[in-house]
Write an enzyme that holds these catalytic residues in place. Structure first.
Site, PDB file in Angstrom:
ATOM      1  N   ALA A   1       7.102  -5.108  -1.843  1.00 19.16           N
ATOM      2  CA  ALA A   1       7.072  -3.909  -1.011  1.00 19.16           C
ATOM      3  C   ALA A   1       8.494  -3.586  -0.555  1.00 19.16           C
ATOM      4  O   ALA A   1       9.408  -4.389  -0.707  1.00 19.16           O
ATOM      5  CB  ALA A   1       6.186  -4.159   0.205  1.00 19.16           C
TER       6      ALA A   1
ATOM      7  N   GLY B   1       3.549  -6.997  -4.142  1.00 21.53           N
ATOM      8  CA  GLY B   1       3.080  -5.747  -4.730  1.00 21.53           C
ATOM      9  C   GLY B   1       3.497  -5.625  -6.189  1.00 21.53           C
ATOM     10  O   GLY B   1       2.796  -4.997  -6.991  1.00 21.53           O
TER      11      GLY B   1
ATOM     12  N   GLU C   1       1.044  -7.348  -8.168  1.00 21.67           N
ATOM     13  CA  GLU C   1      -0.205  -6.574  -8.111  1.00 21.67           C
ATOM     14  C   GLU C   1      -0.168  -5.389  -9.076  1.00 21.67           C
ATOM     15  O   GLU C   1      -1.193  -5.030  -9.658  1.00 21.67           O
ATOM     16  CB  GLU C   1      -0.490  -6.142  -6.663  1.00 21.67           C
ATOM     17  CG  GLU C   1      -0.897  -7.360  -5.805  1.00 21.67           C
ATOM     18  CD  GLU C   1      -1.062  -7.023  -4.336  1.00 21.67           C
ATOM     19  OE1 GLU C   1      -0.103  -6.475  -3.758  1.00 21.67           O
ATOM     20  OE2 GLU C   1      -2.132  -7.299  -3.770  1.00 21.67           O
TER      21      GLU C   1
ATOM     22  N   GLU D   1       3.031 -13.337   0.146  1.00 18.89           N
ATOM     23  CA  GLU D   1       2.690 -12.711   1.428  1.00 18.89           C
ATOM     24  C   GLU D   1       2.333 -13.716   2.507  1.00 18.89           C
ATOM     25  O   GLU D   1       2.645 -13.538   3.680  1.00 18.89           O
ATOM     26  CB  GLU D   1       1.523 -11.734   1.243  1.00 18.89           C
ATOM     27  CG  GLU D   1       1.870 -10.458   0.497  1.00 18.89           C
ATOM     28  CD  GLU D   1       1.825 -10.602  -1.020  1.00 18.89           C
ATOM     29  OE1 GLU D   1       1.747 -11.741  -1.527  1.00 18.89           O
ATOM     30  OE2 GLU D   1       1.887  -9.558  -1.702  1.00 18.89           O
TER      31      GLU D   1
END
Ligand code: NAD
Length: 699
Positions: free
Chosen positions: A63, A102, A105, A125
Site C-alpha cells: 500500500a 497489497g 494480493e 500486515e
C-alpha cells in the site's frame, strides 16, 4: 489514462506496465490506472491474454503509506482486484523484487503468476497489527493450502521464489529477462488454450483443511503462547478460518470487517508507531546522512569473555573480518569454542548452512596480544568492568591502533568520557553497548561522548546496521538509557515484595502486561551475585543513599541462592529446567524480612504493581529526555522494545504513558512521591507535559 500505468500490445498479449517509483506502491493513481488498463485490455479484440508487470526495482511493494489514516479514495484495491479476477482473458502477474501486502494480493487476483527466483512474496500486515485486507486471507489459503498460508500470514515473513514455486504460489520461475520470460509464459497459456484460473473457485485445500477439524484451534493455541497479548496474529487466524467456514464473498466481507477492527485498534496504532520509530532512531539531527564514514573492513574485539565472543560473531555475521583478543589463552580458546558451538547449533536447526558457518568461522582470528589491533578500522573493547584496566588499554590503543580507527568500549557503567581521555584522540572514542547475548539481542546503544566526532559516530551506526542491530544514540550517564530505567524498575519491584507482594505476583503482572519475564525471574536469569557485589562495594564506599533495595536479595545471596546458575534464587529450579517454581522458603524469608524492617505487609493490587514498576521508568526516561541523554521519546521506546522485550504492541514505555495519559501518570507519580519519598520526584518534562496536556510521542 494515468501516467503511472500504461497499456500496450505485444502480438497477442496486452501488456500492462506500472511505473510508480520508488516501489510501485498501490496509491490511488496506480489503482485507477490499473482499473483503466484492465478495462482497455479486456476490450482489446487483438489481446488474448494480459500481463501485469512493474518497472523499476520491484513489483507492487504494498500500500502507499502516505494514504494511511486518510479517507479511502476510489477505486479501492478490492474493486480493482475483482476486475482483474473476473477478466474473461487470462491475466498473468510477472513478479520481481518484493510482492508484499497489497502487491501480493494483486498477484493473487491474477490467474497465473510467474517471477524471478530472487523475488520475495509476503503478507507482512500482521507486523503492523493489521491483516491482509484485499482478499489475501481468502485467496492465499485456497491457492497454497490453509496451513502454509497461516504460516505466512501470521508470521508476516516473506518466502523466496523457489519456495513460492514449490508451494504453488508461483506457476513458473523465469530465468533471464522477466518481461521476455513472462511474455513467453503468457503466449504458452494462449497456445495451450488455458482458461483464467480464479483462485476464488479453488476448493482442494478447503477440503483438505476440513479433514482436520482442530486445525484452527491448535494453531490459535500455538500462536497465543508466543503472542504475549498481541492479538494481531489471532485476528489473522479468524480471517483465514473464513476460507473453510464461509463462501468466498462472505469470507471477503469478514476479512474486511476484521481489517477495519484492526485498523482502529490501539495495538495496531502502537505497532505502526514502532515501525516509524525504528526508522527515526537512525537519524541524528546534527550528523547529516552524508557524513563521511570509515569503511570498516576489519574489526578487533578485546576480551573473549561473555560479551567479546558474541561481539566477534556480529562482525563475522556482517561479513567483516575480526580478531578476537584475550590475555588469557585458556579463555581465548574457550571463547572460540563457544562461538563454534553457537554456530553449529544454528546449523543443526537448519537456520544456517555449514558452508556459511565455515565462512564466518574463517573470518574470526584469535589473537593474544593487543598488537593485533594494528590492522583494525574499528576496535571494540570488552574486558573486565574496571576503569583502571580500561584506561590502560585505551592508552595502549592510542599508540597501537591506526590513526583513523574508531575506538569503542562496551562498558555498561563506566564513564565513556573518562575512558576517551586516556587517548590523544577522544573524538574517535565512543561506547558500543551491546546487550547479552550479544550475537542475539538486536539493541545496540551507541554512546556519544562529549568529544565524539560525527564521522566515528556515523561509522558506528553504519556498522550496527551491517550487523543487523538497531543502533540508538545515547549520551553519557550512569546506565545510559536502558539500564538507567531498568534500575528504577527493579528497585520498585524489590520494595513491592518488602511491602506485601510476592515475586510470583509481581512477575505475573509484568508478563500479563506482555514482557517475556518479570523482574524476579529476570534477576534469577542474570544472576543475583552481580548486584550483591555492587551493593557491598557501594556500602564500603559509603555511596548508597535512600531506602535500601537489597534486603531480600542480600539474604538470598548469603544463602548462595544466586539464581538459575545455582538452581535457586527468588525461585527454585528443577534440574535441567529454566522454569521458575515459587519457593515457600523464599516466601518465609520475605515475610521475615518485612517483619524485621517493621513493615506491616498489605495486599497490593495488580494495578499498583504495574504502576509502581512502569511509572518510575517513565519518569526516569523523562529525566533522560530533559538531560538530552536520549534524542527522542521514540528512541527510548525502541531501546526498551529491542533490549528488554517491552511488548511492541504497547508501543514502548513512552507510547504507553501517552496511551494511559501523561496527566494520570504524573498524578500517580506525585502520589507515590508523597508516600515513598523523593526517588519519585517527577521529572520536569513529565510535569510540563501533564500541565500542557501534551504527549511524549505525539500520540
Ligand atoms: N555481561 C553482560 O551482560 C554485559 C552486557 C553489556 C556490557 N557488558 C560489559 O562488557 C564488558 C565485558 O563483560 P563480560 O561480561 O564479557 O566480562 P567477562 O569477564 O566475561 O570477560 C572479560 C574478558 O576480558 C579479558 N581481559 C581482561 N584483561 C584483558 C586485557 N588486558 N586484554 C585482553 N583481554 C582482557 C578477560 O580474560 C576476560 O575473558 C564489561 O565492560 C561489561 O560491563 C557486559
Amino acid at each position: 489514462m494515468s501516467e503511472l500505468v500504461t497499456y500496450e500490445r505485444q502480438g497477442e498479449i496486452g501488456v500492462i506496465t506500472a511505473n510508480n517509483p520508488p516501489v510501485n506502491a498501490l496509491g490511488q493513481g496506480v489503482r485507477q490506472g490499473l482499473a483503466e488498463a484492465i478495462a482497455q485490455g479486456v476490450a482489446d479484440g487483438e489481446a488474448k491474454a494480459l500481463l501485469i508487470i512493474c518497472e523499476g526495482r520491484t513489483f507492487f511493494a504494498g500500500a502507499d503509506i502516505r494514504e494511511f489514516g486518510k479517507p479511502p479514495q476510489a477505486p479501492g484495491l478490492p474493486e480493482v482486484l475483482d476486475a482483474i479476477e473476473s477478466s474473461p482473458k487470462p491475466i498473468v502477474a510477472a513478479i520481481h523484487g518484493t510482492a508484499f501486502g497489497g502487491g501480493l494480493e494483486v498477484a493473487l487476483a491474477c490467474h497465473y503468476r510467474c517471477g524471478v527466483a530472487s523475488a520475495q512474496f509476503g503478507l507482512p500486515e500482521v507486523k503492523l497489527g493489521l491483516l491482509p485486507g484485499a482478499g489475501g486471507t481468502q485467496r492465499l489459503p485456497r491457492l497454497i493450502g490453509v496451513e502454509p498460508a497461516l504460516g505466512m500470514i501470521t508470521s508476516g515473513d516473506p518466502i523466496g521464489g523457489k519456495e513460492a514455486l514449490a508451494n504453488g504460489l508461483a506457476d513458473e520461475l523465469v530465468e533471464g529477462d522477466l518481461r521476455e520470460g513472462a511474455l513467453a509464459f503468457a503466449r504458452r497459456i494462449v497456445a495451450e488454450g488455458k482458461p483464467p484460473v480464479k483462485i476464488r473457485d479453488l476448493t482442494a485445500s478447503i477440503e483438505e483443511a476440513k479433514a482436520k477439524p482442530s486445525l484452527f484451534d491448535d494453531y490459535r493455541k500455538r500462536i497465543a503462547a508466543r503472542a504475549r497479548g498481541n492479538l494481531s496474529a489471532l485476528r489473522c487466524i479468524d480471517a483465514v478460518e473464513g476460507v473453510v467456514t464461509l463462501p468466498f464473498d462472505e469470507g471477503i466481507a469478514r476479512e474486511r470487517a476484521l481489517f477495519q477492527e484492526a485498523l482502529v485498534s490501539d495495538q495496531s496504532a502502537a505497532l505502526r508507531y514502532v515501525f516509524f520509530a525504528e526508522r527515526e532512531v537512525a537519524k541524528i539531527p546534527d550528523v547529516p546522512k552524508d557524513t563521511p564514514t570509515l569503511d570498516v573492513k576489519r574489526g578487533a574485539v578485546l576480551g573473549a569473555g561473555t560479551m567479546g565472543g558474541g561481539i566477534a560473531m556480529n562482525f563475522a555475521n556482517a561479513g567483516i573480518a575480526v580478531t578476537l583478543v584475550d590475555v588469557n589463552p585458556d579463555v581465548l580458546k574457550r571463547g572460540m569454542e563457544i562461538i563454534e558451538r553457537n554456530y553449529a547449533s544454528t546449523v543443526s536447526k537448519g537456520r544456517l548452512s555449514q558452508e556459511e558457518m565455515d565462512k564466518r568461522m574463517a573470518l574470526i582470528t584469535p589473537g593474544e596480544g593487543l598488537e593485533a589491533v594494528a590492522g583494525a578500522d574499528l576496535v571494540i573493547e570488552a574486558v573486565f568492568e574496571d576503569m583502571a584496566l580500561k584506561k590502560e588499554i585505551f592508552g595502549k590503543l592510542d599508540t597501537l591502533a591506526r590513526p583513523d580507527a574508531v575506538l569503542a568500549t562496551n562498558t555498561s557503567t563506566l564513564d565513556v568520557n573518562e575512558i576517551a581521555a586516556a587517548t590523544s584522540r577522544p573524538g574517535q572514542v565512543l561506547g558500543m553497548h551491546f546487550f547479552s547475548p550479544a550475537n542475539v539481542m538486536r539493541l545496540l546503544e551507541i554512546v556519544r561522548g562529549a568529544k565524539t566526532e560525527p564521522g566515528p559516530l556515523a561509522t558506528a551506526m553504519a556498522v550496527a546496521r551491517r550487523m543487523g542491530k538497531v543502533g540508538a544514540v545515547v549520551g553519557v550517564c550512569d546506565g545510559f538509557v536502558g539500564n538507567r530505567m531498568l534500575h528504577q524498575y527493579t528497585r520498585e519491584a524489590a520494595f513491592l515484595i518488602e511491602e506485601g507482594a510476592l515475586p510470583q505476583q509481581v512477575d505475573k503482572v509484568i508478563t500479563g502486561f506482555g514482557l517475556p519475564m518479570g523482574p524476579f525471574a529476570m534477576g534469577d536469569l542474570a544472576g543475583l551475585d552481580i548486584g550483591f557485589r555492587v551493593r557491598k562495594h557501594r556500602k564500603a564506599q559509603g555511596t548508597l543513599t535512600g531506602r535500601y533495595a537489597g534486603h531480600v536479595a542480600d539474604r538470598l545471596c548469603e544463602m548462595e541462592r544466586f539464581g538459575q546458575k545455582t538452581s535457586a534464587g527468588y525461585y527454585r529450579y528443577e534440574k535441567g529446567s529454566r522454569a521458575p517454581v515459587p519457593d515457600p522458603d523464599v516466601e518465609a524469608l520475605i515475610l521475615k524480612t518485612s517483619e524485621e524492617l517493621g513493615i506491616a505487609r498489605r495486599n497490593i493490587s495488580d494495578e499498583e504493581i504495574l504502576a509502581r514498576c512502569l511509572y518510575p521508568m517513565i519518569n526516569e526516561a523523562a529525566k533522560i529526555l530533559d538531560e538530552g541523554i536520549a534524542l527522542r521519546a521514540s528512541d527510548v521506546d525502541i531501546i526498551w522494545i529491542n533490549g528488554y522485550g517491552f511488548p511492541a504492541h504497547r508501543g514502548g514505555p513512552m507510547f504507553h504513558a501517552d496511551s494511559v495519559g501523561v496527566k494520570s501518570v504524573y498524578d500517580a507519580v506525585c502520589e507515590f512521591q508523597k508516600e515513598h519519598g523523593d526517588v519519585w520526584k517527577p521529572a520536569n518534562l513529565l510535569k510540563k507535559l501533564a500541565e500542557e496536556g501534551g504527549t511524549f510521542t505525539g500520540r
